[in-house]
Design a protein around this motif. Sequence first.
Motif, short mmCIF file in Angstrom:
data_model
loop_
_atom_site.label_atom_id
_atom_site.label_comp_id
_atom_site.label_asym_id
_atom_site.label_seq_id
_atom_site.Cartn_x
_atom_site.Cartn_y
_atom_site.Cartn_z
N GLU A 1 2.98 -0.28 -14.67
CA GLU A 1 4.16 -0.95 -13.89
C GLU A 1 4.04 -0.98 -12.56
O GLU A 1 4.79 -1.86 -12.04
CB GLU A 1 5.45 0.17 -14.39
N GLY A 2 3.29 -0.24 -11.98
CA GLY A 2 3.01 -0.48 -10.56
C GLY A 2 2.37 -1.58 -9.99
O GLY A 2 2.88 -2.22 -9.12
N GLU A 3 1.55 -2.07 -10.87
CA GLU A 3 0.95 -3.48 -10.56
C GLU A 3 2.00 -4.56 -10.75
O GLU A 3 2.27 -5.49 -9.88
CB GLU A 3 -0.31 -3.77 -11.32
N LEU A 4 2.70 -4.50 -11.93
CA LEU A 4 3.75 -5.30 -12.03
C LEU A 4 5.02 -5.58 -11.04
O LEU A 4 5.22 -6.40 -10.64
CB LEU A 4 4.74 -5.08 -13.47
N GLN A 5 5.42 -4.41 -10.51
CA GLN A 5 6.21 -4.13 -9.39
C GLN A 5 5.60 -5.08 -8.08
O GLN A 5 6.42 -5.81 -7.31
CB GLN A 5 6.69 -2.96 -9.01
N ALA A 6 4.36 -4.87 -7.84
CA ALA A 6 3.75 -5.36 -6.69
C ALA A 6 3.83 -6.94 -6.83
O ALA A 6 3.86 -7.65 -5.95
CB ALA A 6 2.31 -4.74 -6.47
N ALA A 7 3.42 -7.50 -8.38
CA ALA A 7 3.45 -8.63 -8.51
C ALA A 7 4.72 -9.31 -8.23
O ALA A 7 4.65 -10.48 -7.62
CB ALA A 7 3.15 -9.04 -9.83
N LYS A 8 5.89 -8.78 -8.43
CA LYS A 8 7.39 -8.97 -8.15
C LYS A 8 7.59 -9.28 -6.51
O LYS A 8 8.00 -10.10 -6.25
CB LYS A 8 8.07 -8.29 -8.78
N TYR A 9 6.82 -8.17 -5.96
CA TYR A 9 6.90 -8.23 -4.64
C TYR A 9 6.46 -9.63 -3.93
O TYR A 9 6.91 -10.33 -3.25
CB TYR A 9 6.33 -7.27 -3.64
N GLU B 1 -4.84 -35.83 -3.17
CA GLU B 1 -5.66 -36.11 -4.39
C GLU B 1 -6.27 -34.94 -4.71
O GLU B 1 -6.94 -34.73 -5.83
CB GLU B 1 -6.51 -37.19 -3.92
N THR B 2 -6.48 -34.13 -3.68
CA THR B 2 -7.26 -32.89 -3.48
C THR B 2 -6.55 -31.84 -3.36
O THR B 2 -5.90 -31.71 -2.74
CB THR B 2 -8.67 -32.87 -2.88
N THR B 3 -7.01 -30.54 -3.74
CA THR B 3 -6.12 -29.09 -3.78
C THR B 3 -7.41 -28.04 -3.22
O THR B 3 -8.66 -28.09 -3.62
CB THR B 3 -5.76 -28.53 -5.08
N VAL B 4 -6.92 -27.29 -2.17
CA VAL B 4 -7.81 -26.11 -1.78
C VAL B 4 -7.07 -24.91 -2.64
O VAL B 4 -5.74 -24.88 -2.50
CB VAL B 4 -7.52 -26.15 -0.10
N VAL B 5 -7.79 -23.80 -3.01
CA VAL B 5 -7.45 -22.80 -3.58
C VAL B 5 -7.39 -21.58 -2.46
O VAL B 5 -8.50 -21.69 -1.69
CB VAL B 5 -8.19 -22.46 -4.83
N ILE B 6 -6.42 -20.92 -2.52
CA ILE B 6 -6.69 -19.90 -1.34
C ILE B 6 -6.05 -18.57 -2.14
O ILE B 6 -5.21 -18.38 -2.64
CB ILE B 6 -5.78 -19.87 -0.20
N GLY B 7 -7.06 -17.42 -2.23
CA GLY B 7 -6.74 -16.32 -3.13
C GLY B 7 -7.01 -14.95 -2.61
O GLY B 7 -7.92 -14.91 -1.46
N ALA B 8 -6.69 -14.00 -3.04
CA ALA B 8 -7.04 -12.51 -2.89
C ALA B 8 -6.31 -11.74 -4.08
O ALA B 8 -5.37 -12.06 -4.48
CB ALA B 8 -6.17 -12.09 -1.28
N HIS B 9 -7.25 -10.76 -4.35
CA HIS B 9 -6.72 -9.76 -5.44
C HIS B 9 -5.70 -8.77 -5.04
O HIS B 9 -5.95 -8.34 -3.80
CB HIS B 9 -7.83 -9.25 -6.37
N TYR B 10 -4.61 -8.48 -5.60
CA TYR B 10 -3.75 -7.51 -5.29
C TYR B 10 -3.87 -6.09 -5.99
O TYR B 10 -3.03 -5.17 -5.64
CB TYR B 10 -2.35 -7.91 -5.43
N ASP B 11 -4.76 -6.01 -7.27
CA ASP B 11 -4.85 -4.93 -7.95
C ASP B 11 -5.65 -3.90 -7.21
O ASP B 11 -6.27 -4.19 -6.29
CB ASP B 11 -5.33 -5.23 -9.23
N HIS B 12 -5.53 -2.65 -7.56
CA HIS B 12 -6.46 -1.58 -7.19
C HIS B 12 -6.72 -0.49 -8.11
O HIS B 12 -6.77 -0.73 -9.47
CB HIS B 12 -5.94 -1.07 -5.83
N LEU B 13 -6.83 0.56 -7.99
CA LEU B 13 -7.68 1.58 -8.78
C LEU B 13 -6.64 2.67 -9.22
O LEU B 13 -6.76 3.52 -10.02
CB LEU B 13 -8.56 2.58 -8.22
N ALA C 1 0.75 -1.31 -0.02
CA ALA C 1 0.15 0.02 0.06
C ALA C 1 0.83 1.22 0.07
O ALA C 1 0.41 2.19 0.45
CB ALA C 1 -0.84 -0.10 1.16
N ASP C 2 2.18 1.16 -0.42
CA ASP C 2 3.00 2.32 -0.49
C ASP C 2 2.64 3.05 -1.73
O ASP C 2 2.50 2.24 -2.78
CB ASP C 2 4.47 1.75 -0.09
N ASP C 3 3.03 4.34 -1.69
CA ASP C 3 2.83 5.03 -2.90
C ASP C 3 3.77 4.74 -4.15
O ASP C 3 3.68 4.89 -5.31
CB ASP C 3 3.35 6.77 -2.72
N THR C 4 5.01 3.63 -3.82
CA THR C 4 5.82 3.11 -4.99
C THR C 4 5.07 2.28 -6.09
O THR C 4 5.47 2.55 -7.17
CB THR C 4 6.71 2.21 -3.98
#
Length: 412
Positions: free
Chosen positions: A46-54, A114-126, A34-37
């Motif tokens: 580019e901001g989202e891509l850098q967040a993805a790298k983090y 045999e089975t998988t549990v998916v755990i998710g959260a979105h990281y993009d914003h506005l 949530a930094d201005d970076t």
Amino acid sequence: MRFVALLFLAGILVSCKKEIVKKVSMKEDVTILADDTFNGRETGTEGELQAAKYILGRFKEIGLLPKGSQGSFTQTFTFRPSLNPHEEAEFTGMKTDSTLTGTNVVGYIDNNAETTVVIGAHYDHLGMGGEGSLYREGEAIHNGADDNASGVAVMLYLASRLVKVDSVNTKNNYLFIAFSGEEMGLLGSNYFVKNPTIDTKKVSYMINMDMVGRLNNERTLAVHGVGTSPIFKQTLFANNKVDLNIAEHESGVGPSDHTSFYLADIPVLHFFTGQHEDYHKPGDDAEKLNYKGMETIGNYIYSIISDLDDNGKIAFRKTKNESEAVPDFKVTLGVVPDYLYTGEGMRIDGVSEDRPAQKAGLQKGDVVLQLGEHETKSMMKYMKALSRFEEGQNTTAIINRNGEVMEVAITF
């Protein structure tokens, strides 16, 4: 904080190379994301891509395996944004000047189950605002600490607990996904379900966390999707040993990424601590979050996961789409309802300027019990009551303000 954030990110990536595991708190994860970076982490920037790298660096540090495309931690998707709010974005494999590319970050714990549990959260914003922003004073960075750095931080916390060698939760595999494109229409989760990197027929259930950073004094946690498996309701309440006030919602359809999985016949649970005055505004910053509350929620979800560890692939059940049952109405009070309120009536969480509620003197915290002759003991009854009125009509509202019942005049 930009320089501090970059130093911290560099430290994470260096520690990955040296295979030194540094414990990172949820507050640290939120503060970085949530930094201005990252300029608000808008999809395709580019901001989202850098967040993805983090996030990718954190996945590596925790010890997750890559489970994106072609053996990587990422899954990219190219799309043409819709200029019409009533039309969906169009996925396309071709990059042009009119397309954007989003990046899901995908990590995995392989327990040879045999089975998988998916755990998710979105990281993009506005990003700087624009479509979806409720800020009306020009461009400004929308850092989205609660929406949804909070969900990502809890996801990382769960990953760090589930990956431990001594973890008792070994009868499922675990797939962790940081989704892109949620704010533009659940794009990342939609793309993943249609282009999965695992066999989705072996997914037991999906957990989604979107805005879990502001647990209130009443400790109310909304859980959506409770009806998508017969086992969920019992499990939720059996594991509530931390006195959370659970506001349960049956439907698997809602405005977050769990919907994409529900529509693929996968049971879902979505966790949410409610809207607030900083929602989709520049004021949604890291210092405003309840980090002890986030830890409580993380531990609660972990206990649910542990309880379901030996249940195999749990049963799926379709639910009624609650949004389809909403009646049409031509007028509004001009308030934000408190969707976490579990008592009788409709509690007001915010009042809009120059609208009927403000003109009538209604305040945040007031509980509307009746509009005219129509009781409003629940959210649905409140909306049905509104549907009975026309613009220009006068009526009265009975409200409860701090224990005092009073009547006020309303003009729609």
